[in-house]
Design a protein around this motif. Structure first.
Motif, PDB file in Angstrom:
ATOM      1  N   TRP A   1      94.040  16.804 -71.009  1.00 41.19           N
ATOM      2  CA  TRP A   1      94.586  15.748 -70.172  1.00 41.19           C
ATOM      3  C   TRP A   1      93.681  15.562 -68.975  1.00 41.19           C
ATOM      4  O   TRP A   1      93.173  16.529 -68.407  1.00 41.19           O
ATOM      5  N   GLN A   2      93.507  14.326 -68.585  1.00 40.89           N
ATOM      6  CA  GLN A   2      92.733  14.004 -67.395  1.00 40.89           C
ATOM      7  C   GLN A   2      93.508  12.933 -66.634  1.00 40.89           C
ATOM      8  O   GLN A   2      93.942  11.938 -67.223  1.00 40.89           O
ATOM      9  N   CYS A   3      93.719  13.174 -65.342  1.00 44.57           N
ATOM     10  CA  CYS A   3      94.484  12.228 -64.534  1.00 44.57           C
ATOM     11  C   CYS A   3      93.803  12.037 -63.187  1.00 44.57           C
ATOM     12  O   CYS A   3      92.995  12.865 -62.768  1.00 44.57           O
ATOM     13  N   PRO A   4      94.136  10.957 -62.491  1.00 43.76           N
ATOM     14  CA  PRO A   4      93.520  10.706 -61.185  1.00 43.76           C
ATOM     15  C   PRO A   4      93.830  11.831 -60.192  1.00 43.76           C
ATOM     16  O   PRO A   4      94.927  12.380 -60.182  1.00 43.76           O
ATOM     17  N   ARG A   5      92.857  12.141 -59.360  1.00 41.91           N
ATOM     18  CA  ARG A   5      93.061  13.148 -58.309  1.00 41.91           C
ATOM     19  C   ARG A   5      94.241  12.742 -57.435  1.00 41.91           C
ATOM     20  O   ARG A   5      94.388  11.585 -57.087  1.00 41.91           O
ATOM     21  N   GLY A   6      95.076  13.696 -57.121  1.00 41.92           N
ATOM     22  CA  GLY A   6      96.222  13.439 -56.261  1.00 41.92           C
ATOM     23  C   GLY A   6      97.418  12.830 -56.974  1.00 41.92           C
ATOM     24  O   GLY A   6      98.431  12.556 -56.345  1.00 41.92           O
ATOM     25  N   GLU A   7      97.321  12.639 -58.296  1.00 39.98           N
ATOM     26  CA  GLU A   7      98.431  12.021 -59.025  1.00 39.98           C
ATOM     27  C   GLU A   7      98.907  12.883 -60.194  1.00 39.98           C
ATOM     28  O   GLU A   7      99.495  12.371 -61.139  1.00 39.98           O
ATOM     29  N   SER A   8      98.682  14.179 -60.122  1.00 40.17           N
ATOM     30  CA  SER A   8      99.017  15.046 -61.255  1.00 40.17           C
ATOM     31  C   SER A   8     100.515  15.222 -61.468  1.00 40.17           C
ATOM     32  O   SER A   8     100.925  15.863 -62.429  1.00 40.17           O
ATOM     33  N   THR A   9     101.331  14.643 -60.602  1.00 42.88           N
ATOM     34  CA  THR A   9     102.776  14.672 -60.829  1.00 42.88           C
ATOM     35  C   THR A   9     103.364  13.275 -60.980  1.00 42.88           C
ATOM     36  O   THR A   9     104.568  13.137 -61.200  1.00 42.88           O
ATOM     37  N   ASP A  10     102.516  12.254 -60.872  1.00 43.20           N
ATOM     38  CA  ASP A  10     103.024  10.883 -60.826  1.00 43.20           C
ATOM     39  C   ASP A  10     102.708  10.018 -62.040  1.00 43.20           C
ATOM     40  O   ASP A  10     103.272   8.940 -62.177  1.00 43.20           O
ATOM     41  N   THR A  11     101.817  10.441 -62.907  1.00 43.16           N
ATOM     42  CA  THR A  11     101.429   9.596 -64.039  1.00 43.16           C
ATOM     43  C   THR A  11     102.484   9.677 -65.146  1.00 43.16           C
ATOM     44  O   THR A  11     103.320  10.592 -65.156  1.00 43.16           O
ATOM     45  N   PRO A  12     102.447   8.752 -66.094  1.00 42.35           N
ATOM     46  CA  PRO A  12     103.408   8.830 -67.206  1.00 42.35           C
ATOM     47  C   PRO A  12     103.350  10.161 -67.969  1.00 42.35           C
ATOM     48  O   PRO A  12     104.398  10.720 -68.311  1.00 42.35           O
ATOM     49  N   VAL A  13     102.155  10.682 -68.217  1.00 39.74           N
ATOM     50  CA  VAL A  13     102.054  11.967 -68.927  1.00 39.74           C
ATOM     51  C   VAL A  13     102.620  13.095 -68.055  1.00 39.74           C
ATOM     52  O   VAL A  13     103.341  13.962 -68.548  1.00 39.74           O
ATOM     53  N   ALA A  14     102.321  13.085 -66.768  1.00 43.77           N
ATOM     54  CA  ALA A  14     102.852  14.113 -65.863  1.00 43.77           C
ATOM     55  C   ALA A  14     104.379  14.106 -65.869  1.00 43.77           C
ATOM     56  O   ALA A  14     105.010  15.166 -65.926  1.00 43.77           O
ATOM     57  N   LYS A  15     104.968  12.929 -65.824  1.00 42.21           N
ATOM     58  CA  LYS A  15     106.430  12.826 -65.824  1.00 42.21           C
ATOM     59  C   LYS A  15     107.018  13.288 -67.155  1.00 42.21           C
ATOM     60  O   LYS A  15     108.073  13.916 -67.186  1.00 42.21           O
ATOM     61  N   LEU A  16     106.314  13.015 -68.228  1.00 41.79           N
ATOM     62  CA  LEU A  16     106.759  13.485 -69.539  1.00 41.79           C
ATOM     63  C   LEU A  16     106.724  15.014 -69.607  1.00 41.79           C
ATOM     64  O   LEU A  16     107.681  15.653 -70.019  1.00 41.79           O
ATOM     65  N   LEU A  17     105.625  15.609 -69.155  1.00 44.44           N
ATOM     66  CA  LEU A  17     105.481  17.069 -69.184  1.00 44.44           C
ATOM     67  C   LEU A  17     106.495  17.773 -68.278  1.00 44.44           C
ATOM     68  O   LEU A  17     106.831  18.926 -68.520  1.00 44.44           O
ATOM     69  N   ALA A  18     106.975  17.076 -67.257  1.00 41.63           N
ATOM     70  CA  ALA A  18     107.930  17.676 -66.314  1.00 41.63           C
ATOM     71  C   ALA A  18     109.353  17.711 -66.855  1.00 41.63           C
ATOM     72  O   ALA A  18     110.219  18.348 -66.258  1.00 41.63           O
ATOM     73  N   LYS A  19     109.599  17.066 -67.980  1.00 44.55           N
ATOM     74  CA  LYS A  19     110.956  17.027 -68.534  1.00 44.55           C
ATOM     75  C   LYS A  19     111.431  18.434 -68.898  1.00 44.55           C
ATOM     76  O   LYS A  19     110.674  19.264 -69.374  1.00 44.55           O
ATOM     77  N   THR A  20     112.702  18.676 -68.691  1.00 44.72           N
ATOM     78  CA  THR A  20     113.319  19.967 -68.968  1.00 44.72           C
ATOM     79  C   THR A  20     113.057  20.419 -70.406  1.00 44.72           C
ATOM     80  O   THR A  20     112.872  21.602 -70.664  1.00 44.72           O
ATOM     81  N   ARG A  21     113.005  19.483 -71.322  1.00 48.57           N
ATOM     82  CA  ARG A  21     112.794  19.799 -72.743  1.00 48.57           C
ATOM     83  C   ARG A  21     111.537  20.641 -72.980  1.00 48.57           C
ATOM     84  O   ARG A  21     111.491  21.458 -73.880  1.00 48.57           O
ATOM     85  N   TYR A  22     110.508  20.436 -72.167  1.00 52.92           N
ATOM     86  CA  TYR A  22     109.230  21.118 -72.384  1.00 52.92           C
ATOM     87  C   TYR A  22     109.033  22.342 -71.487  1.00 52.92           C
ATOM     88  O   TYR A  22     108.017  23.024 -71.587  1.00 52.92           O
ATOM     89  N   LYS A  23     110.010  22.608 -70.651  1.00 53.31           N
ATOM     90  CA  LYS A  23     109.891  23.709 -69.688  1.00 53.31           C
ATOM     91  C   LYS A  23     109.656  25.065 -70.353  1.00 53.31           C
ATOM     92  O   LYS A  23     108.866  25.865 -69.872  1.00 53.31           O
ATOM     93  N   SER A  24     110.331  25.314 -71.460  1.00 48.43           N
ATOM     94  CA  SER A  24     110.231  26.642 -72.082  1.00 48.43           C
ATOM     95  C   SER A  24     109.008  26.795 -72.983  1.00 48.43           C
ATOM     96  O   SER A  24     108.755  27.893 -73.474  1.00 48.43           O
ATOM     97  N   SER A  25     108.258  25.720 -73.187  1.00 53.60           N
ATOM     98  CA  SER A  25     107.172  25.834 -74.163  1.00 53.60           C
ATOM     99  C   SER A  25     105.816  25.318 -73.712  1.00 53.60           C
ATOM    100  O   SER A  25     104.836  25.503 -74.423  1.00 53.60           O
ATOM    101  N   THR A  26     105.726  24.665 -72.555  1.00 56.78           N
ATOM    102  CA  THR A  26     104.432  24.139 -72.122  1.00 56.78           C
ATOM    103  C   THR A  26     104.139  24.496 -70.676  1.00 56.78           C
ATOM    104  O   THR A  26     105.041  24.683 -69.867  1.00 56.78           O
ATOM    105  N   THR A  27     102.865  24.572 -70.366  1.00 55.55           N
ATOM    106  CA  THR A  27     102.410  24.739 -68.991  1.00 55.55           C
ATOM    107  C   THR A  27     100.993  24.215 -68.906  1.00 55.55           C
ATOM    108  O   THR A  27     100.220  24.344 -69.860  1.00 55.55           O
ATOM    109  N   ALA A  28     100.653  23.623 -67.783  1.00 60.82           N
ATOM    110  CA  ALA A  28      99.320  23.027 -67.609  1.00 60.82           C
ATOM    111  C   ALA A  28      98.508  23.840 -66.605  1.00 60.82           C
ATOM    112  O   ALA A  28      99.055  24.407 -65.659  1.00 60.82           O
ATOM    113  N   ARG A  29      97.203  23.870 -66.837  1.00 59.90           N
ATOM    114  CA  ARG A  29      96.273  24.500 -65.900  1.00 59.90           C
ATOM    115  C   ARG A  29      95.055  23.607 -65.744  1.00 59.90           C
ATOM    116  O   ARG A  29      94.558  23.032 -66.709  1.00 59.90           O
ATOM    117  N   ASN A  30      94.573  23.545 -64.516  1.00 59.13           N
ATOM    118  CA  ASN A  30      93.336  22.837 -64.242  1.00 59.13           C
ATOM    119  C   ASN A  30      92.201  23.551 -64.960  1.00 59.13           C
ATOM    120  O   ASN A  30      92.207  24.789 -65.066  1.00 59.13           O
TER     121      ASN A  30
END
Length: 190
Positions: A151-180
C-alpha cells in the motif's frame, strides 16, 4: 602424559528468527513499554528477544514449529499481562524479508508513504482487496502480494484514505496490521 581432550559436542540450532507484529499498541490508550514487552517474551522462553521501535514489533528466536499455537500462546500472554484485546501477526524474519524485497512501488517517494499490510488470515487480505475495489492511483496504490498487501498513500493521510478507513474496520482488527516499509527494513536488518 597429557590427558585426552574431552570431545566437544557439536550443537546445531533449530531456532528460527520470528517477527511478532502487535496490532494497536501505543495508540488508543493501549500503552506497553518496550522493556515490559521484551520481558514478557523472555519469560515465554524465547531467545535473542529484541523490540524494534515502540509500535509493537518483537524479534525473537524459537524452535517451536506450530505457528498457530505459537501465535495463540503469545496473544494469550499479552492479554493476561497487559489486560487488552491482543492480536498479532506472526511471521518468520525470512518471510518478512521476502515480502519487503517484493515491494512493487517506489521505495522512496517525497509525496507518499510505503506500507506493508500483514495478515494472519489470507482470506481477510483477499477480502480487503475485493472491498477496496479499484483504487484511485492519484490518491493511493494497493497491490496484493504473497501473504501481504502493498500500500502507498499520501504523506500525512495514512488514516484518511479509503484503504486506510477500510483497514481500520473492526472486522480486520484481529487479523491485519500495517507497517511502514522503513520499519519493516529495521525488522529484517537484525
Amino acid at each position: 602424559m597429557a590427558s585426552p581432550k574431552k570431545e566437544q559436542k557439536k550443537t546445531t540450532t533449530t531456532a528460527t528468527r520470528h517477527v511478532a507484529l502487535l496490532r494497536g499498541v501505543n495508540v488508543n490508550g493501549i500503552t506497553i513499554k518496550s522493556a515490559d514487552l521484551k520481558a514478557l517474551f523472555v519469560e515465554l522462553g524465547f531467545d535473542a528477544v529484541r523490540t524494534v521501535l515502540a509500535s509493537g514489533n518483537v524479534l525473537f528466536d524459537t524452535d517451536e514449529r506450530d505457528a498457530g499455537a505459537l501465535r495463540t500462546r503469545i496473544e494469550q500472554a499479552l492479554r493476561k499481562r497487559f489486560d487488552y484485546d491482543a492480536w498479532i501477526v506472526l511471521l518468520t524474519q525470512k518471510q518478512v524479508a521476502d515480502m519487503a524485497a517484493a515491494y512493487p512501488f517506489e521505495r522512496i517517494d517525497e509525496e507518499r508513504h510505503p506500507y506493508l499490510v500483514f495478515g494472519s488470515d489470507p482470506a481477510m487480505l483477499d477480502e480487503v482487496m475485493e472491498k477496496a475495489g479499484t483504487v484511485d492511483p492519484k490518491l493511493e496504490r494497493l497491490k496484493q502480494g504473497k501473504g501481504v498487501l502493498y500500500w502507498q498513500c499520501p504523506r500525512g493521510e495514512s488514516t484518511d484514505t479509503p484503504v486506510a478507513k477500510l483497514l481500520a474496520k473492526t472486522r480486520y482488527k484481529s487479523s491485519t496490521t500495517a507497517r511502514n516499509l522503513r520499519t519493516v527494513e529495521k525488522l529484517i536488518a537484525d
